[in-house]
Structures are given as C-alpha cells and as structure tokens.
Design an enzyme around this catalytic site. Structure first.
Site, PDB file in Angstrom:
ATOM      1  N   ARG A 122       4.439 107.505  38.641  1.00 44.22           N
ATOM      2  CA  ARG A 122       4.150 108.656  39.528  1.00 44.22           C
ATOM      3  C   ARG A 122       2.841 109.364  39.178  1.00 44.22           C
ATOM      4  NH1 ARG A 122       9.879 109.714  39.404  1.00 44.22           N
ATOM      5  NH2 ARG A 122      10.767 108.791  41.278  1.00 44.22           N
ATOM      6  N   LYS A 144     -10.758 109.554  46.395  1.00 41.05           N
ATOM      7  CA  LYS A 144     -10.169 108.659  47.397  1.00 41.05           C
ATOM      8  C   LYS A 144      -9.896 107.322  46.718  1.00 41.05           C
ATOM      9  CE  LYS A 144     -11.901 110.374  51.834  1.00 41.05           C
ATOM     10  NZ  LYS A 144     -12.794 110.112  52.969  1.00 41.05           N
ATOM     11  N   GLU A 186     -26.242 104.935  50.749  1.00 42.15           N
ATOM     12  CA  GLU A 186     -25.386 106.119  50.574  1.00 42.15           C
ATOM     13  C   GLU A 186     -26.202 107.295  50.006  1.00 42.15           C
ATOM     14  OE1 GLU A 186     -22.237 106.487  51.507  1.00 42.15           O
ATOM     15  OE2 GLU A 186     -21.316 104.508  51.558  1.00 42.15           O
ATOM     16  N   LYS A 228     -21.846 115.634  46.826  1.00 43.05           N
ATOM     17  CA  LYS A 228     -20.472 115.184  47.059  1.00 43.05           C
ATOM     18  C   LYS A 228     -19.486 116.125  46.362  1.00 43.05           C
ATOM     19  CE  LYS A 228     -17.251 111.560  47.580  1.00 43.05           C
ATOM     20  NZ  LYS A 228     -16.995 110.173  47.817  1.00 43.05           N
ATOM     21  N   GLU A 238     -10.176 116.224  53.157  1.00 48.69           N
ATOM     22  CA  GLU A 238     -10.854 115.929  54.428  1.00 48.69           C
ATOM     23  C   GLU A 238     -10.179 116.571  55.641  1.00 48.69           C
ATOM     24  OE1 GLU A 238     -12.709 112.033  54.514  1.00 48.69           O
ATOM     25  OE2 GLU A 238     -12.484 111.990  56.687  1.00 48.69           O
ATOM     26  N   ARG A 242     -15.489 117.455  54.707  1.00 50.82           N
ATOM     27  CA  ARG A 242     -15.630 116.179  53.990  1.00 50.82           C
ATOM     28  C   ARG A 242     -15.964 115.032  54.950  1.00 50.82           C
ATOM     29  NH1 ARG A 242     -12.327 113.830  48.755  1.00 50.82           N
ATOM     30  NH2 ARG A 242     -13.438 111.842  48.702  1.00 50.82           N
ATOM     31  N   ASN A 246     -18.968 110.829  56.083  1.00 51.17           N
ATOM     32  CA  ASN A 246     -18.845 109.598  56.873  1.00 51.17           C
ATOM     33  C   ASN A 246     -20.005 109.415  57.845  1.00 51.17           C
ATOM     34  OD1 ASN A 246     -16.386 108.843  55.686  1.00 51.17           O
ATOM     35  ND2 ASN A 246     -15.322 110.322  56.970  1.00 51.17           N
ATOM     36  N   HIS A 249     -20.811 106.028  59.242  1.00 53.36           N
ATOM     37  CA  HIS A 249     -19.712 105.117  58.907  1.00 53.36           C
ATOM     38  C   HIS A 249     -18.947 104.602  60.125  1.00 53.36           C
ATOM     39  CE1 HIS A 249     -20.636 106.344  54.874  1.00 53.36           C
ATOM     40  NE2 HIS A 249     -19.690 105.582  54.369  1.00 53.36           N
ATOM     41  N   HIS A 253     -18.422 100.782  60.172  1.00 55.08           N
ATOM     42  CA  HIS A 253     -17.125 100.091  60.123  1.00 55.08           C
ATOM     43  C   HIS A 253     -17.013  99.083  61.267  1.00 55.08           C
ATOM     44  CE1 HIS A 253     -15.381 103.613  57.583  1.00 55.08           C
ATOM     45  NE2 HIS A 253     -15.975 102.703  56.843  1.00 55.08           N
ATOM     46  N   HIS A 267     -21.609  96.921  52.769  1.00 56.52           N
ATOM     47  CA  HIS A 267     -21.192  98.240  53.274  1.00 56.52           C
ATOM     48  C   HIS A 267     -22.364  99.230  53.326  1.00 56.52           C
ATOM     49  CE1 HIS A 267     -18.765 101.778  54.026  1.00 56.52           C
ATOM     50  NE2 HIS A 267     -19.309 102.351  52.963  1.00 56.52           N
TER      51      HIS A 267
HETATM   52  N1  GLY Z   1     -16.689 108.110  50.907  1.00 54.58           N
HETATM   53  C1  GLY Z   1     -16.371 109.251  51.655  1.00 54.58           C
HETATM   54  C2  GLY Z   1     -15.511 110.223  50.934  1.00 54.58           C
HETATM   55  O1  GLY Z   1     -15.287 110.091  49.747  1.00 54.58           O
HETATM   56  O2  GLY Z   1     -15.024 111.149  51.539  1.00 54.58           O
END
Ligand code: GLY
Length: 371
Positions: A122, A144, A186, A228, A238, A242, A246, A249, A253, A267
């Site tokens: 957990r 993430k 990025e 960031k 998000e 946040r 993207n 993106h 994608h 990517h």
């Molecule tokens: N890569 C986008 C984020 O971490 O929100």
C-alpha cells in the site's frame, strides 16, 4: 556546481538535486531517508550497463547495500507483465513498508517503478534517479506514475510522489544526440507555456546546451524543474493549471499513435512538433501573433529538431484520422478536446473552445507539404 529545487508539497515535499556526479554521491543524499542501510534498485538493461556500478559504489561509500533488478529497455516494459515482475521481485527481496525503492533510468523505468512503489504494501517511498533529459525535466518530478494499456498510454497509474530526485547531469553525456534533443522538446515546452524570458534564454544558449556546456545544461534542467515544481505544488492532481504541462501533447499523442509508438517519432520529438502546431492553431484563431509559431519553429530547426509533420518519416493518416486520434486523449471531457493554446510565447492556457476546422486546416496544409 549543484542546484536544488524544492517541491513544496507539505508532508510529501522533496528536493530535486541537479548537477554532475550525483550518482557517485547518492549514498550521502539517500542515507538520511533510510531506516536500514539497504535499497532495492530497478533499472533497464541499457542504463544498468552504463550506470549501475557507479550507483553501487556511491551507495557503498555510505555502507548502503543494494539489490538490483534489470528490466528490458523500451516503452513495452511499461506494462502489466513487467509491473507484476517488479512488484513480485520487491516482495521476494523482502522490501518492507519503511524501505526505499530506487528507480534508475528514463521515463519508462521512473513511471513503472514509481507505480510499483505506490502499490507495494500500500505504498513505500521511492527515489528517482532519472538518466534521460526528458526524465530529468519532466517525468521524474511531480508524482505521476503508471503503465500503459492496450487502450492507450499511461491509463493505469497513481499519483505517488518520490522522496528525492537526483538529476545527475553527467549521465546526459551518455545519451545519443537524438535522445538528448527529444528531451529538449520538453525543456522548450516550459518556456513556451509560461516563461518567455526562459524561451529567449534557450534561443541564445540552445547550441551550448546541445554541445554539452555543463552550466547551460544545469540551468536548463533547473529552470524546467522549478517551473514544474511550482505548478505541481499548486495543482498536484491536475484539477486545472497542471494541464498546461501538456502543451503540445494532444497533437503528440495522436502522432505517436499514428506512428505506432515506434522509432519513427520519439515522445519528446512529438512534443516539439505538437508545441509548434499548438502555436500555429493559436495564431490562426487570432490568439497570438503569426510571428510566434514562426519563432517556435525557427528555434526547433536551429536545434536540428523535428518541427513539422514533414519531419516525421513515412506516411501519416489524414487530418480527420489524426483528429479522431486526438479525441482519445485523456484531456477529452464530454467528447470535447481540451486544447492547450497560447496568447503568446510563455502564455499558455487551457480551452475546450477550439474550432476543429482550424485544426483540420493546419494539419491538412502540413500533410500536403509533406507530399
Ligand atoms: N508530464 C506532465 C505532468 O507531469 O503533469
């Protein structure tokens, strides 16, 4: 020559250390986190061959022992079978709730190991040792974690913040120029989404960054992580801001899906092309000046990066098919695509109100230019 960026998340706050030689010094930085002098490290074959021994020595200097597991390199590792393998191995190694798991690698390893740490007993703590530029400026920061599903990328996962990130800039020297520049996509994204002066600095220092100038690389990683960290501290899960991370993106994608997540498009290359497309669409709908998309593309081209659809080798589907792929994006709500558009360089915002005819026209023109 070291920098530290703090991610201010209260009880889950942590530091990102940036600079050369951090793998050698990992023992000193990881030791304060440990309840017993032992860590479990998961890496991939390529990274382990280059950097695992340096990490082992760095830990040993502080009497920390290490058990390690190596997974295959590549995106297909971010999947249920390898997650199962990683979790079962950590249990075999008797990793306990108060232990620390270490992810040594790029975005694939960081995401997979972070998710394994999130669900093991957990939740156990983990440390990110990102070895690609993309992982240093993006995926290792912000919590993430996850794996891919046949339904799409990153669809299974959890928010689980690392306890420490060590971005060793020496390891960037072992990247191929193509991988390095993909990560730079990025980096440029941060200037484009929220810091015009950083983008200007990148225009002036991009060639030093790609040729290996250490202080320029450290500054680029630091400023990206600062941006960031600020966004993540304000909007960890998000709910709003946040999503700006993207930028580019949604296009990316769709292009990654259209090229089968293959070597045709990395990517970060898709992010760079996606940012240029986002600015082109923004200019067409009168949000930003027509000079802005030209300036974005000019910088990417100066860096010898892919900037347009014509830079992607092989055939691409038509504009309608690309738009259909964009509708698979995680940011779609009630069937509407939430785009990240820009009022100028450094002024991105989220909106569901983008005329898809404009998007279709921009894509159709670029596809026609591709021939
Ligand atoms: N890569 C986008 C984020 O971490 O929100």
């Amino acid at each position: 020559m070291r920098e530290t960026v703090h991610v201010a998340l209260g009880a889950r706050a942590y530091d990102i250390h940036i600079g050369p030689g951090l793998l050698q010094d990992s023992g000193a930085l990881i030791a304060p986190l440990l309840n017993r002098p032992r860590v479990a490290v998961i890496s991939d074959e390529n990274v382990a061959a280059l950097h695992l021994e340096t990490l082992r020595k760095g830990l040993k200097e502080h009497d920390i022992s290490m058990v390690s597991m190596t997974l295959p390199s590549g995106e297909s590792t971010k999947s249920w079978p390898y997650l199962t393998q990683a979790v079962e191995w950590l249990l075999d190694q008797r990793v306990e709730r108060r232990d620390v798991v270490v992810a040594l690698g790029g975005g694939v390893i960081g995401d997979l190991v972070g998710f394994a740490a999130a669900i093991l007993r957990r939740g156990v703590r983990f440390v990110q040792l990102p070895t690609s530029l993309l992982a240093q400026v993006d995926s290792s920061v912000g919590g993430k974690t996850g794996i891919n599903s046949p339904h799409g990328k990153n669809l299974i996962g959890a928010f689980h913040q690392p306890s420490l990130v060590l971005a060793d800039t020496s390891v960037l020297e072992t990247l191929t120029p193509r991988d390095f520049l993909a990560g730079y996509g990025e980096v440029a994204k941060y200037g484009l989404l929220g810091d015009m002066s950083f983008f200007q600095w990148l225009e002036e220092h991009g060639s030093s960054i790609s040729s290996g100038d250490l202080s320029a690389r450290i500054h680029a990683v630091k400023r990206s992580c600062e941006m960031k960290a600020g966004i993540v501290a304000r909007d960890e899960t998000e709910q709003g801001e946040r999503a700006l991370l993207n930028l580019g993106h949604t296009f990316c994608h769709a292009l990654e899906a259209a090229t089968g997540y293959s070597d045709r498009l990395l990517h970060g290359e898709g992010v760079a092309i996606g940012c240029a497309l986002a600015f082109e669409v923004s200019a067409r709908i009168g949000l930003c000046s027509q000079e802005d998309p030209s300036r974005v593309r000019a910088h990417l081209k100066d860096m010898n990066m892919k900037a347009d659809l014509s830079d992607i080798p092989g055939n691409l589907p038509d504009a309608d098919a690309l738009i259909e792929l964009m509708k698979q994006d995680k940011k779609v709500t009630d069937g509407r695509i939430n785009f990240i558009m820009a009022r100028g360089i450094g002024e991105a915002f989220v909106t569901p109100d983008v005329d898809l005819d404009v998007v279709r026209n921009v894509l159709t023109e670029q596809l026609a230019a591709k021939g």
